[in-house]
Design a protein around this motif. Structure first.
Motif, mmCIF file in Angstrom:
data_model
loop_
_atom_site.group_PDB
_atom_site.id
_atom_site.type_symbol
_atom_site.label_atom_id
_atom_site.label_comp_id
_atom_site.label_asym_id
_atom_site.label_seq_id
_atom_site.Cartn_x
_atom_site.Cartn_y
_atom_site.Cartn_z
ATOM 1 N N UNK A 73 2.660 -8.804 3.912
ATOM 2 C CA UNK A 73 3.155 -7.572 3.289
ATOM 3 C C UNK A 73 4.147 -7.941 2.197
ATOM 4 N N UNK A 74 4.381 -7.064 1.236
ATOM 5 C CA UNK A 74 5.341 -7.366 0.167
ATOM 6 C C UNK A 74 6.711 -7.677 0.747
ATOM 7 N N UNK A 75 7.452 -8.521 0.050
ATOM 8 C CA UNK A 75 8.747 -8.947 0.551
ATOM 9 C C UNK A 75 9.700 -7.770 0.752
ATOM 10 N N UNK A 76 9.636 -6.790 -0.136
ATOM 11 C CA UNK A 76 10.548 -5.649 -0.003
ATOM 12 C C UNK A 76 10.317 -4.912 1.313
ATOM 13 N N UNK A 77 9.026 -4.773 1.702
ATOM 14 C CA UNK A 77 8.745 -4.073 2.947
ATOM 15 C C UNK A 77 9.120 -4.915 4.155
ATOM 16 N N UNK A 78 8.903 -6.230 4.050
ATOM 17 C CA UNK A 78 9.266 -7.118 5.156
ATOM 18 C C UNK A 78 10.772 -7.059 5.410
ATOM 19 N N UNK B 200 -0.221 -0.848 7.792
ATOM 20 C CA UNK B 200 -0.879 0.030 6.815
ATOM 21 C C UNK B 200 -1.282 -0.780 5.591
ATOM 22 N N UNK B 201 -0.634 -1.909 5.404
ATOM 23 C CA UNK B 201 -0.948 -2.796 4.285
ATOM 24 C C UNK B 201 -2.046 -3.755 4.728
ATOM 25 N N UNK C 255 -3.207 -6.009 -4.161
ATOM 26 C CA UNK C 255 -2.384 -5.055 -3.417
ATOM 27 C C UNK C 255 -2.857 -3.623 -3.615
ATOM 28 N N UNK C 256 -3.040 -2.914 -2.517
ATOM 29 C CA UNK C 256 -3.417 -1.511 -2.543
ATOM 30 C C UNK C 256 -2.571 -0.753 -1.536
ATOM 31 N N UNK C 257 -2.709 0.522 -1.578
ATOM 32 C CA UNK C 257 -2.006 1.379 -0.622
ATOM 33 C C UNK C 257 -0.495 1.148 -0.659
ATOM 34 N N UNK D 236 2.359 2.278 2.064
ATOM 35 C CA UNK D 236 3.334 1.364 2.649
ATOM 36 C C UNK D 236 4.758 1.875 2.428
ATOM 37 N N UNK D 237 5.032 2.398 1.237
ATOM 38 C CA UNK D 237 6.348 2.966 0.962
ATOM 39 C C UNK D 237 6.607 4.151 1.886
ATOM 40 N N UNK D 238 5.596 5.017 2.029
ATOM 41 C CA UNK D 238 5.755 6.191 2.893
ATOM 42 C C UNK D 238 5.999 5.778 4.344
ATOM 43 N N UNK D 239 5.274 4.758 4.818
ATOM 44 C CA UNK D 239 5.463 4.296 6.198
ATOM 45 C C UNK D 239 6.872 3.746 6.399
ATOM 46 N N UNK D 240 7.369 3.008 5.417
ATOM 47 C CA UNK D 240 8.721 2.456 5.525
ATOM 48 C C UNK D 240 9.763 3.563 5.522
#
Length: 558
Positions: free
Chosen positions: A118-123, A350-351, A374-376, A380-384
């Motif tokens: 997953x992107x580092x920001x989400x991790x 979700x990612x 990268x998609x969705x 991913x932002x909404x889930x976070x």
């Protein structure tokens, strides 16, 4: 840049160090400054203390009601209690233990996101949101078994998720070891072990082209063997030493007996399911939104990783829901704590899976992660964001007396307590739990008494013993000569007996079972010396009786 700086700049080390420090500081504030401790945590610390410093030190002093993992970890810490009494008096050994394990759980959440790619920001965001979740912070700071259990479940989930792609036996072994240690932490691990073994067997059977049954069976055994070994070793040891293989369920101190002593389960029938649903929603209100999205994406991608997450964490939660509905456990919010890592891992999933797993030895059925663009990202932002919005809901839920009976009193320590003016007296009594026992320990310590001169059952007496500077003065049920001393205290040079009322849970007290009238009249063997009305909530009043060398001197207390 020194090597030490380079070490602490590693993400996993930074996550562990920051989380552990957070939990340790809060644990010190709660235990030492506010003098707030949970009974189960203090009891485990006293058991660990008994292994080293009781009048009859031996490993079996950890007892067989609770599973042994937390007490075993705390034994090396309690070894320093003669120099640092707070380790036992305020259960700081338990706080150190839970801080380290819950920080380890945060590291595993970080690792699951890293493996997923997953992107580092989400991790970073999900790991931080997990680590600062009020429920995670509370149980990382209070010395309870929830911390090691959450860590081990996260470790198991991570390794089994990896195995679905790497087919690496090392990942399967890691997941199995986590389940084995988890069983030694909480009995709840038995159910995810069975479910996980079935999952591994089915996946291997579908992948294998030859010797399907043998290969599937072997993989399932690799996963389940450590837990099976833990099950038989612990039950066998308990049976050999106590005559009861499952003391948690059959002993006078176990859950079944406690429920009978307090009048049975508080709820029954369909109301238990409604209560469990409310508990789950308090801890993870984002699930009703996340689950449909996750299911759709998993089906479209044929994503086994989502199934692993659901089975490992979901089986623990299903077991707790069933146990409460069956009337064999209590309505405690902490029993549903695994829904928090479940929600966090779902937010990662979700990612699409894109991470490079770096297996040690890829198996013949290895399926490398795809590397799509990268998609969705919006999903991913909404889930976070949903996970972030859960934190205030959980914090408010933990202030509810009906939903959070073990945590809500901590609100009285906050500057703005929603319960203020409505339930403050009860909150303060909960916060003062074990203050009376510490006062008793100080009074007994001030007396010039020899070892083995104070008889008490650890059912309630654990708090007195843990707070005392002289644990060798106490005769406890874990001592191998306890029964003979209980039968004739005077002949064994016992000077004092600590007693509680022979009602409620006090009916299981060994002293009351041997001398049913001792609290009220001394049972013809002792005379009332001191009385301590208890300031703590749900804690018994205490009487200290002086043992008579001549039973004819017995008199009724005024």
């Amino acid at each position: 840049m020194t090597w030490l700086t380079r070490v602490f700049l590693r993400p996993t080390v930074a996550v562990f160090a920051a989380s552990a420090l957070l939990y340790l500081v809060i644990g010190c504030l709660l235990a030492v400054h506010a003098e707030f401790m949970l009974g189960d945590a203090l009891s485990r610390v006293q058991s660990a203390q008994g292994v080293l410093f009781s009048r009859d030190p031996h490993l079996a002093s950890i007892g067989f009601i609770f599973t042994p993992m937390t007490a075993l970890v705390e034994i090396p810490l309690t070894a320093f209690s003669p120099w640092f009494p707070s380790l036992t008096r305020y259960a700081m050994a338990g706080v150190i233990m839970s801080s380290a394990f819950m920080a380890g759980a945060a590291v595993q959440i970080w690792g699951i996101g890293l493996d997923r790619g997953v992107p580092r920001w989400q991790r970073v965001a999900i790991t931080v949101l997990f680590a600062v979740n009020p429920m995670i912070v509370f149980y990382g700071a209070t010395g309870m078994s929830e911390a090691p259990f959450v860590f081990l479940m996260c470790w198991c989930a991570r390794r089994l998720i990896r195995w679905t792609s790497t087919d690496d036996v090392h990942d399967l072994i890691g997941a199995g070891i986590a389940l084995g240690l988890a069983y030694l932490t909480r009995y709840d691990a038995g159910f995810p072990t069975l479910v996980g073994a079935a999952f591994v067997a089915v996946v291997t059977w579908r992948r294998a082209q030859r010797n399907r049954w043998q290969t599937a069976f072997l993989d399932a055994v690799i996963l389940a063997a450590p837990a099976a070994l833990a099950f038989f070793a612990w039950a066998g040891t308990s049976w050999l030493l106590t005559g009861q293989a499952f003391a948690q369920f059959s002993s006078q101190y176990g859950n079944t007996a406690i429920l009978d002593q307090v009048g049975g389960p508080a709820e029954s029938g369909t109301r238990t399911f409604a209560y469990s649903a409310a508990e789950l929603l308090v801890l993870a209100p984002a699930l009703p939104v996340l689950v449909p999205v996750i299911v759709v994406l998993a089906v479209r991608r044929r994503d086994l990783e989502v199934l692993v997450t659901t089975l490992i964490f979901g089986s623990v939660l299903a077991f707790q829901v069933y146990s409460y509905a069956a009337g064999s456990t209590f309505p405690f919010l902490r029993f549903y704590i695994c829904v928090i890592p479940l929600m966090c891992v779902y937010a990662f999933q979700v990612f699409p899976a894109r991470g490079d797993l770096h297996p040690r030895r890829p198996g013949v059925f290895a399926v490398p992660h795809a590397m799509p663009p990268p998609r969705l990202r919006g999903v991913a932002v909404a889930a976070t964001v949903l996970v972030a919005l859960c934190l205030p809901v959980t914090a408010i839920g933990m202030e509810s007396r009906s939903l959070s009976v073990q945590q809500y009193a901590v609100g009285a320590l906050l500057p703005f307590d929603p319960q203020e003016g409505t339930d403050m007296d009860q909150q303060l009594r909960i916060l003062e739990s074990f203050g009376t026992e510490r006062e008793m320990a100080d009074r007994l310590d001030a007396m010039d008494l020899p070892d083995g001169s104070i008889l008490v059952d650890s059912l309630y007496g654990f708090a007195v013993v843990a707070a005392s500077k002289y644990p060798k003065r106490f005769v406890l049920p874990s001592d191998r000569d306890f029964v003979s001393i209980l039968s004739d205290p005077a002949a064994s040079d016992v000077k004092y007996i600590l007693t509680v009322p022979n009602s409620g849970r006090g009916t299981a007290d060994a002293v009351n079972r041997r001398y049913p009238s001792i609290y009220s009249n001394g049972a013809q063997i002792s005379m009332l010396e001191l009385e301590f009305p208890n300031d703590g909530a749900d804690q018994p009043d205490w009487r200290i009786y002086r043992v008579l060398t001549n039973p004819d001197d017995a008199t009724e207390p005024e």
